[in-house]
Design an enzyme around this catalytic site. Structure first.
Site, PDB file in Angstrom:
ATOM      1  CG  ASP A 228     -10.133  -6.923 -22.801  1.00  0.00           C
ATOM      2  OD1 ASP A 228      -9.488  -7.978 -22.923  1.00  0.00           O
ATOM      3  OD2 ASP A 228      -9.639  -5.852 -22.425  1.00  0.00           O
TER       4      ASP A 228
ATOM      5  N   GLY B  52       0.845  -1.191   0.000  1.00  0.00           N
ATOM      6  CA  GLY B  52       0.000   0.000   0.000  1.00  0.00           C
ATOM      7  C   GLY B  52       0.878   1.238   0.000  1.00  0.00           C
TER       8      GLY B  52
ATOM      9  CE  LYS C 291      -5.605  -7.139 -22.944  1.00  0.00           C
ATOM     10  NZ  LYS C 291      -6.743  -6.274 -23.303  1.00  0.00           N
TER      11      LYS C 291
ATOM     12  CB  CYS D 233       5.290  -4.098   0.262  1.00  0.00           C
ATOM     13  SG  CYS D 233       6.060  -2.518  -0.076  1.00  0.00           S
ATOM     14  CE1 TYR D 234       1.124   1.342   5.283  1.00  0.00           C
ATOM     15  CE2 TYR D 234      -0.484  -0.422   5.548  1.00  0.00           C
ATOM     16  CZ  TYR D 234      -0.019   0.834   5.875  1.00  0.00           C
ATOM     17  OH  TYR D 234      -0.688   1.583   6.801  1.00  0.00           O
TER      18      TYR D 234
ATOM     19  CG  HIS E  85       5.730  -5.675  -4.313  1.00  0.00           C
ATOM     20  ND1 HIS E  85       4.471  -5.526  -3.796  1.00  0.00           N
ATOM     21  CD2 HIS E  85       6.364  -4.522  -4.072  1.00  0.00           C
ATOM     22  CE1 HIS E  85       4.345  -4.336  -3.260  1.00  0.00           C
ATOM     23  NE2 HIS E  85       5.480  -3.698  -3.406  1.00  0.00           N
TER      24      HIS E  85
ATOM     25  CD  GLU F 215       2.801  -8.542  -4.799  1.00  0.00           C
ATOM     26  OE1 GLU F 215       3.652  -9.219  -4.200  1.00  0.00           O
ATOM     27  OE2 GLU F 215       2.492  -7.391  -4.464  1.00  0.00           O
TER      28      GLU F 215
HETATM   29  P1  XMP Z   1      -1.485   1.139 -19.266  1.00  0.00           P
HETATM   30  O1  XMP Z   1      -1.280   2.285 -20.188  1.00  0.00           O
HETATM   31  O2  XMP Z   1      -2.504   1.436 -18.221  1.00  0.00           O
HETATM   32  O3  XMP Z   1      -2.105  -0.029 -20.153  1.00  0.00           O
HETATM   33  O4  XMP Z   1      -0.217   0.597 -18.704  1.00  0.00           O
HETATM   34  C1  XMP Z   1      -2.311  -1.351 -19.711  1.00  0.00           C
HETATM   35  C2  XMP Z   1      -3.097  -2.065 -20.774  1.00  0.00           C
HETATM   36  O5  XMP Z   1      -4.427  -1.545 -20.795  1.00  0.00           O
HETATM   37  C3  XMP Z   1      -4.713  -0.978 -22.048  1.00  0.00           C
HETATM   38  N1  XMP Z   1      -5.461   0.248 -21.765  1.00  0.00           N
HETATM   39  C4  XMP Z   1      -6.793   0.354 -21.863  1.00  0.00           C
HETATM   40  N2  XMP Z   1      -7.720  -0.537 -22.264  1.00  0.00           N
HETATM   41  N3  XMP Z   1      -9.407   1.075 -21.928  1.00  0.00           N
HETATM   42  C5  XMP Z   1      -9.016  -0.146 -22.320  1.00  0.00           C
HETATM   43  O6  XMP Z   1      -9.876  -0.926 -22.726  1.00  0.00           O
HETATM   44  C6  XMP Z   1      -8.554   2.020 -21.520  1.00  0.00           C
HETATM   45  O7  XMP Z   1      -8.917   3.131 -21.180  1.00  0.00           O
HETATM   46  C7  XMP Z   1      -7.170   1.635 -21.492  1.00  0.00           C
HETATM   47  N4  XMP Z   1      -6.018   2.302 -21.135  1.00  0.00           N
HETATM   48  C8  XMP Z   1      -5.001   1.410 -21.315  1.00  0.00           C
HETATM   49  C9  XMP Z   1      -3.374  -0.720 -22.710  1.00  0.00           C
HETATM   50  O8  XMP Z   1      -3.471  -0.727 -24.125  1.00  0.00           O
HETATM   51  C10 XMP Z   1      -2.560  -1.861 -22.178  1.00  0.00           C
HETATM   52  O9  XMP Z   1      -2.809  -3.034 -22.900  1.00  0.00           O
END
Ligand code: XMP
Length: 514
Positions: free
Chosen positions: A227, A55, A370, A82-83, A169, A171
């Site tokens: 997704d 945290g 994912k 960690c925390y 961490h 995890e």
């Molecule tokens: P970041 O930039 O947060 O991205 O490190 C992690 C993963 O999430 C995707 N990403 C999004 N997917 N809506 C989505 O459906 C969003 O607003 C969004 N922002 C980031 C990004 O492409 C990466 O796979």
């Protein structure tokens, strides 16, 4: 449920769901609860083990999340991370202070192999550290079982009381033997048998969706990404014709993507779906005009999605439910995953407007990562090329264009990205790199082309390897491939005179630029 269970107590760290997921990987059922949960409730659940998460706070500050001593007296093994580790020491009489040296990133840790926690772990092992505070003195009854150059207590244990504290961490996959350490805790220390198998997620969801929806009508926000595609097929299996998929072409898609999505999910594709494509480019560009701040852009794009859906829903009539393909990292990074801080408002999660004209929003993939979504997709027979598509964020190129979004910039980034993807595929790297794309920096600089001065934009190329998108490392792309991409982008895309390669990992960066 009578099955053996481990409880994760959430103190607001970014990796809390990852802890739960690692426990699931040990075939042990796991639930996450806030640190505010009543101790009696925890007792009633009869957990075989308890894990306290990381945290962002300092445990010695008066308002920081805390727990009572009694938590450590239940006779149940407790592991603090960690925390959570610092809090355990603080509550039991050890000393936690601001560290003289802040540790961040991959760190070499020396472990005592006699500790059950580190059974089968190398004596010197790479772990992921991220802390300002440190345990200066352990509480009575604890032995130190791991150290680093700067951290006198990287792990400690009180074997008699079954209490374990780890400063790093385990995890996070950057901790090379972290999974083993968590396995050691859950299976060897807590004594879980590991008999739990993730029940067929798909089957359970189909049942739950049918119950919830009854004979109501449902609208699904389909982006064509992994997704929402998995969500669409899941919903269509559950409720067939009661489902309508709305695909909003917001003018922020990759080159030719709108048509590609229509080919798969439209009337000529393999799925029998009610599919509506809405071409909303102009209204998006108008709303985004002059807006530079990333969170505002995200909110505007998220809100406009909902407005379009509401309009489509009205046309269909009597639609009660809206489905979104939100997955867990979207939830946690939007700050809605419990106690954690907001990183960015993932669209349609934190990006939701306050008022939404649907009876309910259904997010069947909300607890999954994912790669788990992909597994669910394959289980439903979705073809591999769709399941393993490059992830593409809901706000699309809107968050890959730093600063104001204009039609001209969208065109530049679409063309640059198409070249990048083409060359990556030609080099045979498209299946090995986790996620890669071109983004448009808001920087213009002076260059020279054909004896002429140019003053044009810089494109940034990003490529990362990641398993769960919570952490990521920059991918190594052969220099010749990068050079080829650079030269093609500068020659073929007007308005660009520089190409950068982004080396940043996550953390400290995020995968997307905004
Ligand atoms: P970041 O930039 O947060 O991205 O490190 C992690 C993963 O999430 C995707 N990403 C999004 N997917 N809506 C989505 O459906 C969003 O607003 C969004 N922002 C980031 C990004 O492409 C990466 O796979």
């Amino acid at each position: 449920m009578n099955q053996e269970k481990v409880i994760v107590i959430d103190f607001g760290g970014q990796y809390n769901q990852l802890v739960a997921r690692r426990v699931r990987e040990c075939n042990v059922y796991c639930e996450i609860y806030s640190y505010k949960t009543d101790l009696n409730k925890i007792k009633e659940m009869n957990p075989k083990g308890i894990i306290l998460t990381g945290g962002p706070n300092s445990c010695y500050e008066p308002d920081s999340p805390t727990c009572g001593k009694e938590l450590f007296e239940l006779g149940v093994p407790v592991l603090g991370l960690c925390y959570g580790a610092q809090l355990m020491m603080h509550v039991l009489g050890g000393k936690v202070e601001k560290a003289p040296v802040r540790e961040y990133g991959k760190t070499l840790v020396n472990v005592d192999k006699k500790s059950k926690l580190f059974s089968d772990v190398k004596e010197e092992t790479i772990c992921w550290m991220s802390h300002f505070d440190y345990i200066k003195e352990v509480a009575d009854g604890f032995d130190i079982v791991a150290t680093t150059k700067d951290c006198p207590v990287a792990a400690a244990e009180n074997v008699n009381k079954n209490l374990y504290a780890i400063q790093f961490h385990p995890e996070v996959l950057h901790t090379e033997e972290g999974t083993k350490m968590l396995f050691n805790f859950v299976r060897n220390i807590c004594g879980c048998e590991g008999s739990w198998k993730m029940d067929s997620f798909v089957e359970n969801q189909i049942k739950a969706i049918r119950e919830k929806v009854g004979d109501g009508k449902v609208l699904l926000a389909l982006s064509g990404g992994v997704d929402s595609s998995v969500a669409a097929v899941l919903l269509s299996k559950a409720i067939g014709n009661q489902l309508t998929c709305v695909f909003v072409d917001h003018g922020l898609l990759r080159k030719n993507e709108g048509d590609e999505v229509e080919e798969v999910f439209g009337p000529n594709g393999p799925y029998e779906l009610n599919f509506i494509r809405v071409n909303a480019k102009d209204r998006y560009y108008a709303k985004l005009k002059g807006v530079e701040e990333p969170e505002r852009k995200r909110k505007i794009i998220g809100e406009e999605f909902i407005r379009v859906f509401e309009e489509e829903a009205k046309k269909i009539g009597a639609v009660d439910f809206l489905v979104q393909g939100t997955i867990y990292p979207d939830v946690v990074e939007s700050g809605l995953g419990g106690e954690s801080a907001v990183i960015k408002s993932h669209h349609n999660v934190g990006g939701l407007p306050d008022y939404v004209d649907f009876k309910e929003i259904i997010e069947p993939l909300r607890d999954l990562f994912k790669d788990e979504v992909r597994k669910a997709g394959l289980e439903m027979g979705i073809p591999e090329n769709l399941v393993f598509r490059q992830p593409f964020p809901g706000p699309g190129l809107g968050i890959r264009i730093i600063g104001e979004v204009t039609e001209e910039k969208v065109k530049i980034v679409q063309d640059a990205d198409a070249i990048y993807r083409e060359e990556i595929a030609k080099a045979g790297l498209d299946k090995t790199i986790g996620q890669y794309f071109a983004a448009l920096t808001n920087m213009r600089s002076v260059g020279v082309m054909g004896d002429e001065r140019t003053y044009d934009y810089a494109v940034a190329l990003r490529a990362v390897n990641t398993i769960d998108f919570m952490t990521a490392e920059c991918a190594e792309i052969p220099f010749e491939v990068l050079q080829k991409v650079m030269s093609r982008i500068i020659n073929e895309v007007r308005g660009v005179n520089r190409v950068f390669y982004d080396l940043t990992s996550k953390p400290p960066g995020t995968i997307e630029m905004e």
